[in-house]
Scaffold this motif. Structure first.
Motif, PDB file in Angstrom:
ATOM      1  N   ASP A 158       0.829  -1.202   0.000  1.00 47.98           N
ATOM      2  CA  ASP A 158       0.000   0.000   0.000  1.00 47.98           C
ATOM      3  C   ASP A 158       0.870   1.260   0.000  1.00 47.98           C
ATOM      4  O   ASP A 158       0.659   2.184  -0.783  1.00 47.98           O
ATOM      5  CB  ASP A 158      -0.931  -0.027   1.217  1.00 47.98           C
ATOM      6  CG  ASP A 158      -1.996   1.058   1.148  1.00 47.98           C
ATOM      7  OD1 ASP A 158      -2.588   1.259   0.069  1.00 47.98           O
ATOM      8  OD2 ASP A 158      -2.238   1.710   2.186  1.00 47.98           O
ATOM      9  N   ALA A 194       1.448   4.125  -3.072  1.00 48.55           N
ATOM     10  CA  ALA A 194       1.311   5.578  -2.902  1.00 48.55           C
ATOM     11  C   ALA A 194       2.497   6.280  -3.567  1.00 48.55           C
ATOM     12  O   ALA A 194       2.321   7.286  -4.271  1.00 48.55           O
ATOM     13  CB  ALA A 194       1.222   5.942  -1.420  1.00 48.55           C
ATOM     14  N   ARG A 197      -5.174   3.530  -4.470  1.00 44.20           N
ATOM     15  CA  ARG A 197      -3.947   4.334  -4.639  1.00 44.20           C
ATOM     16  C   ARG A 197      -3.738   4.849  -6.053  1.00 44.20           C
ATOM     17  O   ARG A 197      -3.173   5.921  -6.235  1.00 44.20           O
ATOM     18  CB  ARG A 197      -2.722   3.519  -4.223  1.00 44.20           C
ATOM     19  CG  ARG A 197      -2.654   3.201  -2.762  1.00 44.20           C
ATOM     20  CD  ARG A 197      -2.453   4.448  -1.950  1.00 44.20           C
ATOM     21  NE  ARG A 197      -2.238   4.116  -0.546  1.00 44.20           N
ATOM     22  CZ  ARG A 197      -2.075   5.035   0.404  1.00 44.20           C
ATOM     23  NH1 ARG A 197      -2.113   6.314   0.100  1.00 44.20           N
ATOM     24  NH2 ARG A 197      -1.884   4.662   1.645  1.00 44.20           N
TER      25      ARG A 197
END
Length: 159
Positions: free
Chosen positions: A103, A107, A144
């Motif tokens: 995750d 980003a 994202r």
């Protein structure tokens, strides 16, 4: 809202126009030698060399879970080495994949994709040797990247 595009084929050879970012998951112990990285290394030596140097000099850089290294391999092609797995073996702590690290890496990928105005191309990251479940990775990619307007293509290797 946009969706992820799924295709059969080779994620190292995206056939779209414009700048392309090829993303894949690496481990946090400096190992490069199984899975998707072999296809990358057959095409370009730079991602492996950069990853190994990054790991070797980790006392002086950001190498670790969630970090992402961007390596330009052609005029319009970049490879993102995303550290998203702890070690390489399934053991008492479960499979190597670390969803939080993926995750965080995604980003970083979203920021770089926006900067380069690039589309993102990847295998089912974290779901091969890392042992992850696509049902956990896909929503991270949606949040994202896709929801931020980044075009994402996921490649299932054709037989």
């Amino acid at each position: 809202m946009s969706e992820i595009t799924y295709v059969r084929g080779d994620a190292t050879a995206p056939s779209v126009k414009g700048v392309k970012l090829i993303a894949h998951v690496c481990n946090d112990i400096g190992g490069w030698g199984k899975g998707f990285v072999l296809a990358l290394s057959r095409r370009w030596p730079e991602p492996e060399a950069a990853y190994r140097a990054w790991h070797r000099d980790r006392a002086h850089n950001d190498f670790g879970l969630g970090a992402t290294q961007f390596v330009q391999v052609e005029k319009y092609v970049w490879v993102a080495n995303l550290i998203g797995q702890r070690g390489i073996r399934t053991g008492s702590k479960g499979v190597p994949v670390r969803y939080e690290a993926i995750d965080t890496g995604l980003a970083h990928l979203a920021t770089k994709a926006a900067e380069l105005d690039a589309s993102v191309h990847m295998p089912r990251i974290g779901c091969g040797l890392a042992g992850g479940n696509w049902s956990r990775v896909e929503p991270l990619i949606m949040r994202r990247l896709v929801e931020r307007g980044v075009a994402v293509t996921v490649y299932d290797h054709g037989e």
